[in-house]
Write a protein that holds these residues in place. Structure first.
Motif, PDB file in Angstrom:
ATOM      1  N   ASP A  78      -9.648   0.827  -4.473  1.00 52.32           N
ATOM      2  CA  ASP A  78      -9.674   1.961  -5.409  1.00 52.32           C
ATOM      3  C   ASP A  78      -8.446   1.973  -6.319  1.00 52.32           C
ATOM      4  OD1 ASP A  78      -7.939   2.462  -3.382  1.00 52.32           O
ATOM      5  OD2 ASP A  78      -8.549   4.547  -3.049  1.00 52.32           O
ATOM      6  N   TYR A  82      -5.633   4.873  -9.114  1.00 50.75           N
ATOM      7  CA  TYR A  82      -4.188   5.111  -9.126  1.00 50.75           C
ATOM      8  C   TYR A  82      -3.751   5.477 -10.543  1.00 50.75           C
ATOM      9  CZ  TYR A  82      -3.577   2.786  -4.538  1.00 50.75           C
ATOM     10  OH  TYR A  82      -3.605   2.446  -3.222  1.00 50.75           O
ATOM     11  N   GLU A  86       1.602   5.221 -10.277  1.00 52.45           N
ATOM     12  CA  GLU A  86       1.301   4.736  -8.927  1.00 52.45           C
ATOM     13  C   GLU A  86       1.055   3.232  -8.917  1.00 52.45           C
ATOM     14  OE1 GLU A  86      -0.707   8.722  -6.877  1.00 52.45           O
ATOM     15  OE2 GLU A  86      -1.942   7.384  -8.071  1.00 52.45           O
ATOM     16  N   GLN A  89       4.422   1.530  -9.361  1.00 52.69           N
ATOM     17  CA  GLN A  89       5.192   1.709  -8.138  1.00 52.69           C
ATOM     18  C   GLN A  89       4.666   0.781  -7.039  1.00 52.69           C
ATOM     19  OE1 GLN A  89       5.697   5.851  -7.314  1.00 52.69           O
ATOM     20  NE2 GLN A  89       6.877   5.544  -5.444  1.00 52.69           N
ATOM     21  N   THR A  90       3.343   0.651  -6.978  1.00 53.27           N
ATOM     22  CA  THR A  90       2.740  -0.226  -5.977  1.00 53.27           C
ATOM     23  C   THR A  90       3.143  -1.681  -6.233  1.00 53.27           C
ATOM     24  OG1 THR A  90       0.863   1.275  -5.808  1.00 53.27           O
ATOM     25  CG2 THR A  90       0.556  -0.909  -4.897  1.00 53.27           C
ATOM     26  N   GLU A  97       8.179  -5.815  -0.561  1.00 52.14           N
ATOM     27  CA  GLU A  97       7.615  -6.058   0.767  1.00 52.14           C
ATOM     28  C   GLU A  97       7.540  -7.567   1.033  1.00 52.14           C
ATOM     29  OE1 GLU A  97       6.723  -3.355   2.723  1.00 52.14           O
ATOM     30  OE2 GLU A  97       6.597  -4.922   4.253  1.00 52.14           O
ATOM     31  N   MET A 179      15.441   1.162   7.071  1.00 53.37           N
ATOM     32  CA  MET A 179      14.172   0.727   6.465  1.00 53.37           C
ATOM     33  C   MET A 179      14.244   0.721   4.928  1.00 53.37           C
ATOM     34  SD  MET A 179      12.271   0.335   9.121  1.00 53.37           S
ATOM     35  CE  MET A 179      10.680   0.852   9.729  1.00 53.37           C
ATOM     36  N   GLU A 181      15.144   2.952   2.997  1.00 56.59           N
ATOM     37  CA  GLU A 181      14.601   4.233   2.528  1.00 56.59           C
ATOM     38  C   GLU A 181      15.174   4.633   1.172  1.00 56.59           C
ATOM     39  OE1 GLU A 181      15.476   7.160   5.445  1.00 56.59           O
ATOM     40  OE2 GLU A 181      13.464   7.121   6.299  1.00 56.59           O
ATOM     41  N   GLN A 185      13.190   5.725  -2.245  1.00 59.09           N
ATOM     42  CA  GLN A 185      13.397   6.986  -2.957  1.00 59.09           C
ATOM     43  C   GLN A 185      13.867   6.740  -4.384  1.00 59.09           C
ATOM     44  OE1 GLN A 185      15.121  10.379  -0.895  1.00 59.09           O
ATOM     45  NE2 GLN A 185      15.191   9.137   0.933  1.00 59.09           N
TER      46      GLN A 185
ATOM     47  N   LYS B  93       0.114   7.702  -4.122  1.00 59.15           N
ATOM     48  CA  LYS B  93      -0.632   6.621  -3.465  1.00 59.15           C
ATOM     49  C   LYS B  93       0.231   5.395  -3.181  1.00 59.15           C
ATOM     50  CE  LYS B  93      -5.073   8.005  -5.376  1.00 59.15           C
ATOM     51  NZ  LYS B  93      -6.046   7.804  -6.451  1.00 59.15           N
ATOM     52  N   ALA B  94       1.093   5.053  -4.148  1.00 59.56           N
ATOM     53  CA  ALA B  94       1.963   3.887  -3.961  1.00 59.56           C
ATOM     54  C   ALA B  94       2.843   4.079  -2.736  1.00 59.56           C
ATOM     55  CB  ALA B  94       2.825   3.685  -5.204  1.00 59.56           C
ATOM     56  N   LEU B  95       3.328   5.304  -2.593  1.00 66.22           N
ATOM     57  CA  LEU B  95       4.245   5.614  -1.501  1.00 66.22           C
ATOM     58  C   LEU B  95       3.507   5.666  -0.155  1.00 66.22           C
ATOM     59  CD1 LEU B  95       7.193   5.912  -1.742  1.00 66.22           C
ATOM     60  CD2 LEU B  95       6.952   8.343  -2.158  1.00 66.22           C
ATOM     61  N   ARG B  97       0.847   3.989   0.652  1.00 68.10           N
ATOM     62  CA  ARG B  97       0.562   2.605   1.006  1.00 68.10           C
ATOM     63  C   ARG B  97       1.797   1.952   1.616  1.00 68.10           C
ATOM     64  NH1 ARG B  97       0.819  -2.227  -1.963  1.00 68.10           N
ATOM     65  NH2 ARG B  97      -0.799  -3.764  -1.474  1.00 68.10           N
ATOM     66  N   LYS B  98       2.922   2.197   0.964  1.00 66.83           N
ATOM     67  CA  LYS B  98       4.200   1.629   1.403  1.00 66.83           C
ATOM     68  C   LYS B  98       4.591   2.161   2.794  1.00 66.83           C
ATOM     69  CE  LYS B  98       8.747   1.019   1.465  1.00 66.83           C
ATOM     70  NZ  LYS B  98       9.414  -0.251   1.588  1.00 66.83           N
ATOM     71  N   LYS B 101       2.458   0.648   5.559  1.00 65.58           N
ATOM     72  CA  LYS B 101       2.847  -0.745   5.795  1.00 65.58           C
ATOM     73  C   LYS B 101       4.155  -0.816   6.580  1.00 65.58           C
ATOM     74  CE  LYS B 101       3.592  -5.244   4.909  1.00 65.58           C
ATOM     75  NZ  LYS B 101       2.871  -6.373   5.419  1.00 65.58           N
ATOM     76  N   THR B 102       5.131  -0.021   6.155  1.00 67.33           N
ATOM     77  CA  THR B 102       6.433  -0.047   6.826  1.00 67.33           C
ATOM     78  C   THR B 102       6.316   0.430   8.272  1.00 67.33           C
ATOM     79  OG1 THR B 102       7.451   0.482   4.708  1.00 67.33           O
ATOM     80  CG2 THR B 102       8.838   0.728   6.641  1.00 67.33           C
ATOM     81  N   GLU B 103       5.560   1.494   8.470  1.00 71.90           N
ATOM     82  CA  GLU B 103       5.515   2.111   9.800  1.00 71.90           C
ATOM     83  C   GLU B 103       4.528   1.421  10.739  1.00 71.90           C
ATOM     84  OE1 GLU B 103       7.476   4.685  10.995  1.00 71.90           O
ATOM     85  OE2 GLU B 103       8.596   4.326   9.146  1.00 71.90           O
ATOM     86  N   TYR B 107      -1.026  -2.820   5.518  1.00 75.34           N
ATOM     87  CA  TYR B 107      -1.444  -1.866   4.498  1.00 75.34           C
ATOM     88  C   TYR B 107      -2.634  -1.057   5.012  1.00 75.34           C
ATOM     89  CZ  TYR B 107       1.725  -4.029   1.168  1.00 75.34           C
ATOM     90  OH  TYR B 107       2.860  -4.462   0.524  1.00 75.34           O
ATOM     91  N   GLN B 109      -5.658  -0.510   4.085  1.00 73.02           N
ATOM     92  CA  GLN B 109      -6.993  -1.113   4.142  1.00 73.02           C
ATOM     93  C   GLN B 109      -7.118  -2.107   5.294  1.00 73.02           C
ATOM     94  OE1 GLN B 109      -4.844  -2.007   1.587  1.00 73.02           O
ATOM     95  NE2 GLN B 109      -5.213  -4.121   0.938  1.00 73.02           N
ATOM     96  N   MET B 117      -6.807   7.744   0.093  1.00 75.46           N
ATOM     97  CA  MET B 117      -5.444   7.737  -0.434  1.00 75.46           C
ATOM     98  C   MET B 117      -5.003   9.125  -0.904  1.00 75.46           C
ATOM     99  SD  MET B 117      -4.284   4.786   0.142  1.00 75.46           S
ATOM    100  CE  MET B 117      -2.818   4.520  -0.848  1.00 75.46           C
ATOM    101  N   TYR B 144       7.486  11.988   4.153  1.00 73.45           N
ATOM    102  CA  TYR B 144       8.226  11.494   3.000  1.00 73.45           C
ATOM    103  C   TYR B 144       9.487  10.760   3.470  1.00 73.45           C
ATOM    104  CZ  TYR B 144      10.018  11.333  -1.735  1.00 73.45           C
ATOM    105  OH  TYR B 144      10.469  10.894  -2.945  1.00 73.45           O
ATOM    106  N   PRO B 145       9.771   9.576   2.914  1.00 75.82           N
ATOM    107  CA  PRO B 145      10.956   8.833   3.375  1.00 75.82           C
ATOM    108  C   PRO B 145      12.250   9.592   3.071  1.00 75.82           C
ATOM    109  CG  PRO B 145       9.630   7.514   1.844  1.00 75.82           C
ATOM    110  CD  PRO B 145       9.054   8.888   1.840  1.00 75.82           C
ATOM    111  N   LYS B 220       7.379   8.456  11.938  1.00 73.22           N
ATOM    112  CA  LYS B 220       7.060   9.001  10.616  1.00 73.22           C
ATOM    113  C   LYS B 220       5.577   9.017  10.267  1.00 73.22           C
ATOM    114  CE  LYS B 220      11.578   7.843   9.006  1.00 73.22           C
ATOM    115  NZ  LYS B 220      12.334   6.631   8.820  1.00 73.22           N
TER     116      LYS B 220
END
Lengths: 245, 433
Positions: A78, A82, A86, A89-90, A97, A179, A181, A185, B93-95, B97-98, B101-103, B107, B109, B117, B144-145, B220
């Motif tokens: 999807d 976005y 978004e 950012q992705t 990553e 991580m 973070e 941010q 959405k970007a966040l 997804r991130k 993945k981190t936690e 991802y 999906q 999302m 939220y991070p 988280k």
């Protein structure tokens, strides 16, 4: 003997990964192409065939990560839902990553780019075609879908975004928060700001301001400092390009 | 617009500093003009919560906690706070997804069969997404991070601000307690533990508590089974019958006291967002971020005090019990009596009011919270400079109860007190042995 495109691609990735591992272990200067070839299980001529120099290998690595990031984005079903912000950012988060497991390697490159004279910043720009193309596409779609109005400097924005991306990587390299973070941010906040700018008409206001300065001050000072008529008109043309698109 | 959460000591400090400067100016103005006090409180509340709004995230949560933890707060502040309930910044959405993945290592999906999302609900310091895995519907809460880090700097604002307005009433203790509670609330693993605890120990077929998926949960990210139901506002908008309303209120009321007296734990956050109204009169309990354990010794004293209050025993013996509980500082009798009659008594009269008879009709007494706030405001105006620690377990229980009473009043519910009084008597007998 003909080698298929995918076999070539596989060999390239294999060499890149063993190169990254060796550079992490020994440092860029002490890692030889010969040893990289050995670790990757290819012959010396082969590795030179793929990468004539260690520097070329670095650029290939960055290009490879762009490619993988774009592939990862394509897997998001999807993604079209976005927002532009978004999507951008992705893209950045996905690149980071991918860098994560090679972080030590990235730190070395960053060091060479920003501190030592080993690598030229300009050279890095040669690697960004796919990245810029992707950003450009996102931007075009957002404009077409009327998510944002056509911004001034439209064609320069993808390159500007690449500069921003380099800045994010530089920040990430120095980030010692849990991580990473803080980087997350930082990206979230700065893109939030960029989004706000794109949604307002600040950019076109900036363009007005730019024209004002250009007309009243820049032209004057350029005329003053320009020794040759030629170079002056060249600069003027260039500035005109930037301001008028 | 930019929804970013300001972080980093410097930038937060700047926002904080600006707010305090503004407050300083307002305070001075009041002393100079000797103006209307209520007006002034409103203005200060505006300034504080504007600043908190700018800080976002944790501050909103703190504001809620302060409102609930400080019964002496003027109503203007409470009104402002209630407005901030759903103002937690959204995670794009970007966040999302991130973070997944981190936690969770992959991802969305690749982790779930499906993952929405777009969040379907706001939660404590995060938001909740609907997902499916192995055919089960799941609720995935993401945080939220960087929230944890911003608690500290936000709390210093609260501490400083509250000190100024509490006029010598104890603050340190409550601020410390709120801070500890916030740290607990950002730890989703602790919440998972609390959720499991309530799920295993609440033995009531009408209470539904989601199941935690530990393999899909971290500090988280919290994944639980998804409960399908209406939130408080939607439920009330559907014009439920009086009987249904009464049943729900009764369920909430009895469950609170069951947890207190039998499990020695309370769900110390009376936010209506923590309830889901399910089919067939069942109630879903969600969000176990704010669970408070109650100590045995305290509970025994607390229970005896309240039994005495209900039996209308004389003030002197009640004062002694408050002293034992650490709610009244031991000093000469006259001062203790004044403190009791001026500060504590008006409040305990309020707290016990619904418990006195066999039943209490919040519809007939629909001025309960109004009277409550007015009384608290009145108490707040009295200048008591003696600073002493109030028992925080006591305050947490009573602030939660007051929150529930306000909720029942909104529902227009009638509750029966028989079950709860039985629990109180039983507990008393057991501990007397």
């Amino acid at each position: 003997m003909k080698i298929s495109q995918s076999a070539k691609e596989k060999t390239k990735i294999k060499i890149l990964q063993s190169a990254v591992d060796l550079i992490i272990e020994k440092g860029f200067d002490n890692a030889s192409l010969r040893e990289m070839a050995k670790n990757a299980g290819v012959s010396n001529p082969t590795i030179y065939n793929y990468f004539p120099s260690k520097e070329k290998l670095l650029y290939a690595y960055i290009e490879q990560k762009h490619k993988e990031a774009v592939a990862s984005l394509q897997e998001i079903e999807d993604f079209h839902t976005y927002t532009l912000r978004e999507q951008l950012q992705t893209l950045i988060e996905t690149e980071l990553e991918l860098y994560l497991e090679d972080r030590e390697f990235i730190i070395q490159i960053a060091d060479m780019v920003f501190h030592a004279s080993g690598l030229k910043m300009g050279k890095l720009y040669e690697t960004n075609a796919r990245f810029i193309e992707t950003v450009d596409e996102m931007l075009s779609i957002a404009i077409e879908a009327e998510e944002i109005a056509e911004p001034p400097f439209r064609e320069h924005l993808p390159k500007l975004f690449w500069d921003y991306y380099i800045m994010v990587v530089a920040y990430w390299v120095k980030d010692d928060s849990e991580m990473f973070e803080n980087t997350t941010q930082f990206i979230d906040h700065s893109l939030g700001l960029a989004e706000a700018v794109l949604h307002s008409d600040i950019l076109s206001k900036a363009s007005d301001l730019g024209m004002f300065f250009f007309k009243t001050h820049m032209l004057n000072s350029l005329q003053k400092f320009a020794t040759k008529q030629e170079s002056f008109s060249k600069i003027k043309r260039k500035l005109g390009e930037v301001l008028h698109g | 617009m930019d929804n970013a959460l300001p972080t980093g000591k410097l930038s937060r400090g700047k926002v904080v500093g600006k707010a305090l400067l503004k407050i300083g100016a307002k305070k001075t103005k009041r002393f100079v003009t000797n103006g209307d006090k209520t007006q002034n409180h409103e203005e200060i509340a505006d300034i504080i919560f504007d600043a908190l709004g700018e800080l976002k995230g944790v501050s909103v949560k703190i504001a809620q906690q302060v409102a609930l933890g400080m019964p002496f707060l003027p109503p203007e502040y409470l009104e402002k706070i209630s407005k901030s309930f759903n103002a937690i910044p959204s995670i794009n959405k970007a966040l999302v997804r991130k973070i997944i993945k981190t936690e969770l290592g992959h991802y969305p999906q690749d982790t779930f069969e499906s993952f929405e999302m777009t969040a379907f609900a706001a939660a404590s310091l995060g938001q909740v997404h609907l997902a499916t895995k192995d055919g089960e519907q799941l609720a995935v809460k993401v945080q939220y991070p960087g929230i944890k880090k911003s608690i500290e700097s936000d709390m210093s604002l609260i501490h400083f601000g509250m000190k100024r307005f509490a006029k010598g009433q104890n603050v340190d203790h409550i601020v410390g307690e709120i801070e500890a509670r916030l740290y607990e609330e950002v730890d989703y693993l602790l919440e998972a533990k609390n959720c499991d605890f309530f799920r295993e120990n609440i033995d009531n077929k009408n209470i539904v508590i989601p199941k935690v998926y530990p393999a899909l949960s971290t500090e988280k990210v919290l994944t639980t089974s998804f409960l399908e139901g209406l939130n408080f506002d939607s439920y009330m908008a559907n014009n439920p019958t009086q009987e249904e309303i009464n049943n729900y209120a009764q369920l909430i009321f009895d469950t609170f006291f069951y947890a207190l007296y039998t499990l020695k734990h309370i769900h110390a956050d009376p936010n209506p967002g923590n309830f889901l109204f399910l089919e067939n009169g069942k109630l879903g309990l969600i969000d176990f971020g704010c669970v408070k354990r109650v100590e045995d010794e305290f509970l025994t004293q607390y229970n005896q005090l309240h039994l005495n209050l209900l039996e209308e025993n004389d003030d002197q013996s009640i004062i002694q019990q408050y002293v034992t509980l650490g709610m009244i500082e031991e000093e000469n009798e006259e001062e203790m009596l004044t403190f009791y009659t001026e500060i504590i008594k008006p409040l305990d009269t309020l707290y016990k009011e619904p418990l006195v008879g066999d039943s209490y009709d919040f519809k007939a007494n629909n001025d309960f919270s109004k009277r409550g706030f007015e009384m608290i405001f009145e108490v707040q105006q009295k200048q008591f400079h003696s600073v002493h620690k109030l028992n925080e377990q006591f305050l947490f229980i009573n602030r939660t109860l007051l929150g529930y009473y306000a909720l029942f009043e909104k529902m227009g519910a009638r509750i029966e007190t028989g079950y709860v009084k039985d629990l109180m008597q039983k507990h008393n007998k057991q501990t007397q042995k």
